[in-house]
Design an enzyme around this catalytic site. Structure first.
Site, mmCIF file in Angstrom:
data_model
loop_
_atom_site.group_PDB
_atom_site.id
_atom_site.type_symbol
_atom_site.label_atom_id
_atom_site.label_comp_id
_atom_site.label_asym_id
_atom_site.label_seq_id
_atom_site.Cartn_x
_atom_site.Cartn_y
_atom_site.Cartn_z
ATOM 1 N N TRP A 100 -5.037 2.416 0.671
ATOM 2 C CA TRP A 100 -5.059 2.842 -0.720
ATOM 3 C C TRP A 100 -5.297 4.346 -0.835
ATOM 4 C CZ3 TRP A 100 -2.613 -0.734 -2.846
ATOM 5 C CH2 TRP A 100 -2.791 -2.070 -2.461
ATOM 6 N N ASP A 167 -12.074 6.444 -6.008
ATOM 7 C CA ASP A 167 -11.531 5.120 -6.279
ATOM 8 C C ASP A 167 -12.590 4.100 -5.876
ATOM 9 O OD1 ASP A 167 -10.236 2.684 -6.359
ATOM 10 O OD2 ASP A 167 -8.570 3.278 -5.052
ATOM 11 N N LYS A 191 -11.956 -7.010 -8.971
ATOM 12 C CA LYS A 191 -12.828 -7.350 -7.853
ATOM 13 C C LYS A 191 -14.216 -7.762 -8.356
ATOM 14 C CE LYS A 191 -9.636 -5.435 -5.121
ATOM 15 N NZ LYS A 191 -8.747 -6.163 -4.217
#
Length: 355
Positions: A100, A167, A191
């Protein structure tokens, strides 16, 4: 009983699911579904206001920061961050700690110079890069706090002479942080905060409005702030469930209490991985994630039989990502330590059968 160790969308608190399910039929007794009320209605405005309030309360967000609920997932933020913060003649510093982070830096290259100041790519991201120098002349430093695929987590954030963008998609609200140490935080909801569909952004207001380029309205943080996350129809249901989940975190004692539970769960599971002769961890000990526990078999031929036993025992979602293999047990906020004990029991049972 099912024990959901899926990496995402992840497990949500059962009481939140019950509240959300009821609201789909009749939201707060108004005779309409949460799915069909106007986003401009007083009822939904109260939901959004409460969600923002809970974020500020749980993370102790200081003055001078705005809280947004946007769309497009963290992947849209990969572009939105440099769009708003990186002028064409400036550079940004990125730490490449996983897939990511790599995707984020690729998107940033469309908007300016990107310096990858540290990477662990050569080891297939089995550790978090350290001992790097942050360039003082960069517009911002971009970090990824937790790497779901590889099971690594940044346990200590570096001191930075420039704004830090992070992030936090897979560990937001799982541990205490000092928001004042960051210029911008973003996190997909799916999440620890809610269902897929909304993305939390916490941004320091003074960082905005400094690039010369024209920014499309939907991708302009200032426009989103001015419109209170409602420049267009927001993801009403995702924000509502996120609000319920944040209220649940508060009822549990807040983020500090949740952090203790997460640390206890991780200690139990990593302890079994180290003790059990059939399994071994895959990443550096000091960088092990408290959210995504990755491990492999000493004998790869036993992987399929172990997964079969897990399925029989209601252990769901532990197959590892294809780029790592083995197993990945995601132990997000809503996962009970009893589910961790259930997985440990299966690991012990399997070891007994395969001495």
């Amino acid at each position: 009983m099912k024990h959901n160790f899926g990496a995402g969308p992840g497990i949500l608190p059962h009481e939140v699911l019950k509240q959300a399910a009821a609201a789909v039929v009749d939201f707060n007794g108004i005779g309409l579904s949460i799915l069909e009320i106007s986003h401009r209605s007083p009822e939904f405005e109260a939901v959004l206001d409460e969600a923002v309030k809970l974020v500020k309360e749980l993370l102790e967000v200081p003055e001078g920061y705005s809280v947004l609920f946007l769309q497009g997932g963290a992947s849209t933020q990969f572009a939105m961050v440099p769009y708003n913060l990186l002028a064409g003649n400036a550079k940004a510093a990125y730490v490449e700690s996983g897939v990511w982070a790599n995707k984020a830096l690729k998107e940033a290259k469309y908007f300016g110079q990107v310096d990858v100041i540290a990477t662990s790519k050569e080891s297939n991201f089995t550790y978090i890069p350290k001992d790097y120098e942050v360039p003082a002349d960069a517009a911002y430093l971009h970090l990824t706090s937790n790497n779901t695929i590889y099971g690594t987590q940044l346990h200590h954030f570096p001191k930075s002479p420039i704004p830090v963008v992070c992030d936090m998609s897979s560990d937001i609200f799982s541990r205490t942080i000092n928001v004042a140490d960051f210029g911008l935080i973003y996190a997909g909801a799916q999440k620890n905060m809610g269902p897929a569909g909304t993305t939390l952004v916490i941004v320091k207001d003074e960082l905005l409005g400094k690039v010369d380029r024209k920014i499309p309205s939907m991708l302009d943080y200032k426009i989103q702030i001015d419109n209170g996350s409602m420049y267009n129809t927001p993801p009403v249901f995702a924000i509502y469930v996120s609000m319920l989940t944040l209220a649940w975190v508060k009822s549990k004692g807040g983020v500090a209490a949740i952090q203790k539970e997460n640390e206890a769960k991780a200690k139990v599971l990593y302890g079994e991985i180290e003790r059990n002769p059939l399994f071994k961890p895959v990443c550096a000990t000091e960088d092990r994630s408290n959210m995504n526990v990755c491990f492999v078999m000493e004998n790869a031929e036993l992987e399929k039989p172990f997964l079969k036993l897990c399925d029989e025992r209601g252990i769901i979602g532990i197959k590892g990502h294809r780029s790592v293999g083995g197993f990945r047990a995601s132990i997000y906020n809503a996962l009970s330590i009893n589910s961790v004990y259930a997985l440990v029991e299966v690991m012990q049972e399997f070891a007994e059968k395969n001495k």
